[in-house]
Design a protein around this motif. Structure first.
Motif, PDB file in Angstrom:
ATOM      1  N   VAL A 111       0.828  -1.207   0.000  1.00  0.00           N
ATOM      2  CA  VAL A 111       0.000   0.000   0.000  1.00  0.00           C
ATOM      3  C   VAL A 111       0.865   1.261   0.000  1.00  0.00           C
ATOM      4  O   VAL A 111       0.636   2.193  -0.783  1.00  0.00           O
ATOM      5  CB  VAL A 111      -0.947  -0.002   1.221  1.00  0.00           C
ATOM      6  N   MET A 115       1.197   4.068  -2.802  1.00  0.00           N
ATOM      7  CA  MET A 115       0.869   5.462  -2.461  1.00  0.00           C
ATOM      8  C   MET A 115       1.964   6.407  -2.930  1.00  0.00           C
ATOM      9  O   MET A 115       1.692   7.537  -3.355  1.00  0.00           O
ATOM     10  CB  MET A 115       0.665   5.591  -0.950  1.00  0.00           C
ATOM     11  N   ARG A 121      -7.082   5.496  -4.119  1.00  0.00           N
ATOM     12  CA  ARG A 121      -7.428   4.709  -2.935  1.00  0.00           C
ATOM     13  C   ARG A 121      -8.115   3.387  -3.289  1.00  0.00           C
ATOM     14  O   ARG A 121      -7.892   2.373  -2.642  1.00  0.00           O
ATOM     15  CB  ARG A 121      -8.321   5.532  -2.002  1.00  0.00           C
ATOM     16  N   LEU A 124      -5.544   0.953  -4.081  1.00  0.00           N
ATOM     17  CA  LEU A 124      -4.800   0.608  -2.866  1.00  0.00           C
ATOM     18  C   LEU A 124      -5.524  -0.488  -2.090  1.00  0.00           C
ATOM     19  O   LEU A 124      -4.907  -1.468  -1.644  1.00  0.00           O
ATOM     20  CB  LEU A 124      -4.620   1.840  -1.980  1.00  0.00           C
TER      21      LEU A 124
END
Length: 231
Positions: A111, A115, A121, A124
């Motif tokens: 993650v 990022m 998101r 993710l």
């Protein structure tokens, strides 16, 4: 007419199972991780669908019984835990600590790397449960708003990578203990890694199956909290 036959439920289901069986025979003879039957079947199905113009939705519908069987296999993870109950009684603390460390490290590592590249998101969340078996991963990701298609592909790729390179990486890191090697393969590469661990040895296979079950449980419990508070 030929296209109707090629896209029929019976043909697509038979093709998938047949490719896997043929891949298993080839893998047992060659003993080369790059010829893993799951990888060979995956590649062959992609080529077939592209060549015939059959959409993935049609293929998924035709092979739905395999998805059902895959979901049922999650229940078998409970038996893996039962088989290792005696081993667990004397190692509850290290096994529990390793499971939690594997769960959080497995989720947060991918993650945070994603990022750093500005990944949205939804993606993710989709890639977060990369180290657990597909039925558990998609079951957790769906309610959190992730894309289960992305999850399935990522989980598959992680499993293949662990199966092909996992043993080599562990050797390079100086991990020689069979229990540690097996647990690492199961925790990082779920079912495909466990299949490789079984090839390596009985102890590695048993601990890999245990790790796969515990990682699935831990990820299902903690991923919603990690998603809410840690990224």
């Amino acid at each position: 007419m030929p296209n109707d036959f090629l896209s029929s439920d019976l043909f697509l289901l038979t093709l998938t199972v047949g490719l896997y069986c043929a891949g298993s025979v080839l893998y047992r003879r060659a003993r080369t991780p790059l010829l893993h039957p799951v990888l060979l079947t995956f590649a062959a199905v992609i080529v077939f669908l592209s060549a015939t113009g059959i959409g993935y939705e049609r293929y998924r519908e035709a092979t739905g019984i395999l998805n059902f069987a895959l979901g049922m296999s999650v229940v078998a993870l409970g038996y893996l835990l039962y088989e290792q109950i005696e081993r667990l009684r004397g190692s509850l603390l290290p096994v529990g600590a390793a499971t939690l460390a594997g769960c959080f490290a497995g989720v947060l590592s991918v993650v945070y790397i994603a990022m750093a590249f500005g990944t949205e998101r939804r993606i993710l969340t989709s890639i977060a449960p990369k180290s657990v078996t597909v039925p558990i991963a998609v079951s957790v990701v769906g309610p959190l708003g992730g894309d289960v298609s992305v999850t399935s592909v990522v989980v598959f790729c992680v499993g293949i990578f662990g199966s092909v390179f996992g043993e080599w990486i562990l050797k390079r890191c100086g991990v020689r203990d069979p229990e540690a090697r097996g647990f690492a393969l199961g925790a990082a590469a779920h079912g495909i890694g466990t299949a490789r661990a079984i090839d390596i040895g009985a102890v590695e296979g048993a601990l890999s199956g245990l790790a796969m079950a515990l990682m699935g449980l831990a990820t299902a419990l903690f991923l919603p909290l990690i998603e809410k508070y840690l990224y």
